[in-house]
Enzyme design. Sequence first.
Site, mmCIF file in Angstrom:
data_model
loop_
_atom_site.group_PDB
_atom_site.id
_atom_site.type_symbol
_atom_site.label_atom_id
_atom_site.label_comp_id
_atom_site.label_asym_id
_atom_site.label_seq_id
_atom_site.Cartn_x
_atom_site.Cartn_y
_atom_site.Cartn_z
ATOM 1 N N ARG A 1 12.187 71.658 23.097
ATOM 2 C CA ARG A 1 11.649 70.418 22.532
ATOM 3 C C ARG A 1 10.603 70.686 21.445
ATOM 4 O O ARG A 1 10.219 69.771 20.713
ATOM 5 C CB ARG A 1 11.060 69.563 23.652
ATOM 6 C CG ARG A 1 12.098 69.197 24.702
ATOM 7 C CD ARG A 1 11.517 68.374 25.838
ATOM 8 N NE ARG A 1 11.177 67.026 25.408
ATOM 9 C CZ ARG A 1 10.666 66.105 26.212
ATOM 10 N NH1 ARG A 1 10.414 66.394 27.481
ATOM 11 N NH2 ARG A 1 10.383 64.899 25.761
ATOM 12 N N HIS B 1 17.183 78.394 21.246
ATOM 13 C CA HIS B 1 15.780 77.978 21.252
ATOM 14 C C HIS B 1 14.801 79.137 21.496
ATOM 15 O O HIS B 1 13.640 78.893 21.806
ATOM 16 C CB HIS B 1 15.516 76.865 22.269
ATOM 17 C CG HIS B 1 16.428 75.685 22.130
ATOM 18 N ND1 HIS B 1 16.497 74.939 20.967
ATOM 19 C CD2 HIS B 1 17.312 75.132 23.000
ATOM 20 C CE1 HIS B 1 17.390 73.967 21.132
ATOM 21 N NE2 HIS B 1 17.894 74.069 22.342
ATOM 22 N N PRO C 1 4.009 72.127 31.848
ATOM 23 C CA PRO C 1 3.269 73.055 32.706
ATOM 24 C C PRO C 1 1.793 72.664 32.784
ATOM 25 O O PRO C 1 1.165 72.356 31.781
ATOM 26 C CB PRO C 1 3.457 74.401 32.007
ATOM 27 C CG PRO C 1 4.716 74.250 31.213
ATOM 28 C CD PRO C 1 4.721 72.818 30.770
ATOM 29 N N GLU C 2 1.261 72.662 34.009
ATOM 30 C CA GLU C 2 -0.140 72.328 34.224
ATOM 31 C C GLU C 2 -0.912 73.611 34.512
ATOM 32 O O GLU C 2 -0.372 74.711 34.390
ATOM 33 C CB GLU C 2 -0.246 71.308 35.356
ATOM 34 C CG GLU C 2 0.540 70.037 35.065
ATOM 35 C CD GLU C 2 0.466 68.997 36.175
ATOM 36 O OE1 GLU C 2 -0.528 69.000 36.932
ATOM 37 O OE2 GLU C 2 1.396 68.180 36.284
ATOM 38 N N LYS D 1 -16.771 53.877 33.962
ATOM 39 C CA LYS D 1 -15.368 53.935 33.549
ATOM 40 C C LYS D 1 -14.538 53.015 34.438
ATOM 41 O O LYS D 1 -14.489 53.192 35.657
ATOM 42 C CB LYS D 1 -14.836 55.376 33.642
ATOM 43 C CG LYS D 1 -15.316 56.276 32.525
ATOM 44 C CD LYS D 1 -14.547 57.576 32.520
ATOM 45 C CE LYS D 1 -15.036 58.508 31.410
ATOM 46 N NZ LYS D 1 -14.870 57.935 30.071
#
Length: 279
Positions: free
Chosen positions: A111, A93, A2-3, A154
Site C-alpha cells: 500500500r 512490492h 503495526p503497533e 478532554k
Amino acid sequence: MPELPEVETVKNGIAGFIGQAKILRVEIRNRHFRDIIPEDTESKITGASILGYRRIGKYIIIDLDNGLCLIWHLGMSGRIKTFKSLPDQQEKHDHILIETSTGWLIYNDPRRFGLLVYARQEDLFRTKYLCNMGIDPFDDRLDTTYLAEKLKNKKIPIKEALLNQNIINGIGNIYASEILYASRISPLRASDSLSKEECTAVIENTKKILQKAINNGGSTLKDYHKPDGSLGYFQYMHCVYNKTGQRCPDCKCDITKTGGIKKSVQAGRSTFYCPTLQK
C-alpha cells in the site's frame, strides 16, 4: 497497522540478524511512499556502518557512523524481511533492497503508506515525524500525574485519547481496546471523566499488555510478519479485539441476553469492549 509491539519485534529482529554491519549497496525501486524517498538516499547511506537500533513510537531508527540515522515506518502494510543472501526471485512490492556485510534487508509495502528517510542524528527530534511525539509507554515519566494532566478537560472518548500519539506514543487500535478492557473502563467514556485511580490502571495495563505482546512477537492479523517470516502469537491472547458477540474471558454474563462483546466505531476505527465489565 503495526503497533508498538510489532515495531519493537521487527526492530529486535533486524538488530539481531544484521547487527552493526556495513551498508554495501542500496537499491530503491519505488520512491513514492507517504513521503517521497530523497534522491540522494543511496549515496548518503552506502558505505556507512550501523551503530545501533532504536524504536521511537512506531518508528524504527537506525543510527549510522556518519552522523545520519534512518527513520523507518512500516505504514499499514509494510514488512522488513531479512536474508543471508539475495533471493533468486523477489516478491511483488519489494521496493527497497539494502545489502549489508552480514545480510540483506528487503522492504515490501503493497500500500506504500510506509516511510524511509534520513536525518542528522542531532536533528532527529526536530523532524516533523518526531517533534510532537508523546511519551513512550515504558518511560518512567509516564505516571498518573502525567496522564491525568493530559486528559484534563478532554471531552473526547478515552479510546481516542489513547490513540493520540502526542499523549502516549505507540498505542494503536488493537492495544487500546485491550488496555481499556484490562482497566475495566468503557472506551466510550469521556477522557476527563477518569479518576486518578483509573489513570493508574490504564498506565499499569498499558505497560503490562504491551510487554506481553512484545514477548509473544506481536499480533499477526493481516500483513504483519516478523523479519524472518514467522508470525506473531499475541492475537491468540486478545480478550476483546475482533471478538464481537463472544463472551469475554472474565465475564460470567448470559451472552444470549447481553450480546457479549460489542463493536463500536469511533473516529472511523473499530472498538471492541465488554459493556458488562467496562464502565
